[in-house]
Design a protein around this motif. Structure first.
Motif, PDB file in Angstrom:
ATOM      1  N   VAL A  72       0.837  -1.196   0.000  1.00  9.50           N
ATOM      2  CA  VAL A  72       0.000   0.000   0.000  1.00  9.50           C
ATOM      3  C   VAL A  72       0.877   1.253   0.000  1.00  9.50           C
ATOM      4  O   VAL A  72       0.643   2.192  -0.776  1.00  9.50           O
ATOM      5  N   ALA A  73       1.890   1.288   0.853  1.00  8.61           N
ATOM      6  CA  ALA A  73       2.782   2.450   0.906  1.00  8.61           C
ATOM      7  C   ALA A  73       3.520   2.620  -0.414  1.00  8.61           C
ATOM      8  O   ALA A  73       3.649   3.744  -0.932  1.00  8.61           O
ATOM      9  N   PHE A  74       3.997   1.534  -0.980  1.00  8.06           N
ATOM     10  CA  PHE A  74       4.734   1.567  -2.242  1.00  8.06           C
ATOM     11  C   PHE A  74       3.866   2.163  -3.347  1.00  8.06           C
ATOM     12  O   PHE A  74       4.280   3.081  -4.066  1.00  8.06           O
ATOM     13  N   LEU A  75       2.647   1.650  -3.485  1.00  6.62           N
ATOM     14  CA  LEU A  75       1.778   2.083  -4.576  1.00  6.62           C
ATOM     15  C   LEU A  75       1.290   3.516  -4.391  1.00  6.62           C
ATOM     16  O   LEU A  75       1.259   4.293  -5.349  1.00  6.62           O
ATOM     17  N   THR A  76       0.908   3.871  -3.171  1.00  2.00           N
ATOM     18  CA  THR A  76       0.406   5.228  -2.963  1.00  2.00           C
ATOM     19  C   THR A  76       1.524   6.257  -3.070  1.00  2.00           C
ATOM     20  O   THR A  76       1.280   7.388  -3.517  1.00  2.00           O
ATOM     21  N   ASP A  77       2.746   5.881  -2.709  1.00  2.00           N
ATOM     22  CA  ASP A  77       3.875   6.795  -2.914  1.00  2.00           C
ATOM     23  C   ASP A  77       4.178   6.932  -4.409  1.00  2.00           C
ATOM     24  O   ASP A  77       4.605   7.994  -4.865  1.00  2.00           O
ATOM     25  N   MET A  78       3.967   5.868  -5.156  1.00  2.93           N
ATOM     26  CA  MET A  78       4.219   5.878  -6.590  1.00  2.93           C
ATOM     27  C   MET A  78       3.250   6.802  -7.319  1.00  2.93           C
ATOM     28  O   MET A  78       3.603   7.422  -8.321  1.00  2.93           O
ATOM     29  N   SER A  79       2.023   6.906  -6.791  1.00  3.53           N
ATOM     30  CA  SER A  79       0.994   7.720  -7.440  1.00  3.53           C
ATOM     31  C   SER A  79       0.299   8.612  -6.407  1.00  3.53           C
ATOM     32  O   SER A  79      -0.875   8.397  -6.081  1.00  3.53           O
ATOM     33  N   PRO A  80       1.006   9.605  -5.877  1.00  6.99           N
ATOM     34  CA  PRO A  80       0.414  10.444  -4.831  1.00  6.99           C
ATOM     35  C   PRO A  80      -0.810  11.224  -5.306  1.00  6.99           C
ATOM     36  O   PRO A  80      -1.638  11.631  -4.487  1.00  6.99           O
ATOM     37  N   GLU A  81      -0.929  11.417  -6.625  1.00 13.88           N
ATOM     38  CA  GLU A  81      -2.058  12.182  -7.139  1.00 13.88           C
ATOM     39  C   GLU A  81      -3.399  11.499  -6.915  1.00 13.88           C
ATOM     40  O   GLU A  81      -4.459  12.140  -7.002  1.00 13.88           O
ATOM     41  N   SER A  82      -3.389  10.211  -6.577  1.00 12.01           N
ATOM     42  CA  SER A  82      -4.649   9.490  -6.339  1.00 12.01           C
ATOM     43  C   SER A  82      -5.364   9.998  -5.091  1.00 12.01           C
ATOM     44  O   SER A  82      -6.583   9.856  -4.965  1.00 12.01           O
ATOM     45  N   GLY A  83      -4.606  10.553  -4.151  1.00 17.35           N
ATOM     46  CA  GLY A  83      -5.199  11.045  -2.917  1.00 17.35           C
ATOM     47  C   GLY A  83      -5.485   9.975  -1.887  1.00 17.35           C
ATOM     48  O   GLY A  83      -5.966  10.292  -0.796  1.00 17.35           O
ATOM     49  N   LEU A  84      -5.181   8.713  -2.195  1.00 18.15           N
ATOM     50  CA  LEU A  84      -5.478   7.625  -1.256  1.00 18.15           C
ATOM     51  C   LEU A  84      -4.336   7.369  -0.279  1.00 18.15           C
ATOM     52  O   LEU A  84      -4.506   6.632   0.693  1.00 18.15           O
ATOM     53  N   GLY A  85      -3.186   7.954  -0.539  1.00 13.65           N
ATOM     54  CA  GLY A  85      -2.066   7.829   0.382  1.00 13.65           C
ATOM     55  C   GLY A  85      -1.745   9.164   1.021  1.00 13.65           C
ATOM     56  O   GLY A  85      -2.508  10.129   0.912  1.00 13.65           O
ATOM     57  N   ARG A  86      -0.634   9.208   1.711  1.00 13.48           N
ATOM     58  CA  ARG A  86      -0.153  10.441   2.314  1.00 13.48           C
ATOM     59  C   ARG A  86       1.349  10.490   2.040  1.00 13.48           C
ATOM     60  O   ARG A  86       2.137   9.862   2.750  1.00 13.48           O
ATOM     61  N   PRO A  87       1.770  11.216   0.999  1.00 13.98           N
ATOM     62  CA  PRO A  87       3.180  11.210   0.598  1.00 13.98           C
ATOM     63  C   PRO A  87       4.094  11.878   1.616  1.00 13.98           C
ATOM     64  O   PRO A  87       3.639  12.560   2.544  1.00 13.98           O
TER      65      PRO A  87
END
Length: 202
Positions: A72-87
């Protein structure tokens, strides 16, 4: 292109849902593999490069990520524009990572131990007990719909996932039950879950 090794109707389904929720399905190659199931069916798949033939497993060139929180961290960092993670640099970065690690290090062990009816003071001291864990979720959700506030994020997807597969484990706390329902009602989650369950019955 990163490759996700995935087995339908398993823990890796939540990662497949995340990829769809993030809108990056065209940037991830998904390879379906078999895994050993608790009922004795299935078995290790030689195509799966995971050292223990488990899923999910994400391979990106010479790098790889295992365990859902890490993926989850890997993918959300890869695509921070999705808004589902916290870069990195986001004011909720620490809270985001804390929930991912809480799931892997506390929540899943507590749920598995409770399901297996295994109880010991040392386990409770290390992982907490079920009531403490569920009350932590309820306290966090008091006054807000999701774990990080007003908006749905990848931590909601990950931490609610056990209850989608084991509805009998649903807690009694109304705030937690309402949160589980909000997460379960996500259209992508509902569509992928139904698709995989229908395929399994075919």
């Amino acid at each position: 292109m990163p490759t996700l090794y995935h087995a339908p109707n398993s823990r890796s389904t939540s990662i497949l849902v995340l990829i769809k929720e993030m809108g990056i399905a065209d940037r991830i190659d998904v390879v379906e593999v078999t895994v050993s199931r608790q009922d004795g069916s299935g078995g290790p798949d030689p195509r799966n490069p995971h050292p223990e033939k488990k899923v999910p497993y994400l391979v990106d060139g010479d790098d790889c990520a295992r365990e859902r929180g890490a993926i989850v961290a890997f993918l959300t960092d890869m695509s921070p524009e999705s808004g589902l993670g916290r870069p990195v640099g986001h004011p909720q970065r620490g809270a985001f990572l804390s929930w991912l690690f809480y799931y892997q290090g506390v929540m899943e062990p507590v749920l598995v131990l409770d399901w297996a009816k295994i109880d010991h003071r040392a386990l409770q001291a290390t992982f907490r007990d079920l009531d403490v864990m569920l009350n932590h979720l309820a306290d966090t959700l008091d006054g807000q719909p999701y774990l990080l506030g007003e908006g749905y994020s990848a931590v909601d997807l990950l931490l609610s996932s056990p209850f989608h597969w084991l509805p009998e484990a649903a807690p009694t706390q109304p705030l937690v039950r309402a949160w589980i329902k909000r997460c379960a009602d996500r259209p992508i989650l509902r569509a992928i879950t139904e698709q995989e369950r229908t395929a399994a019955r075919a």
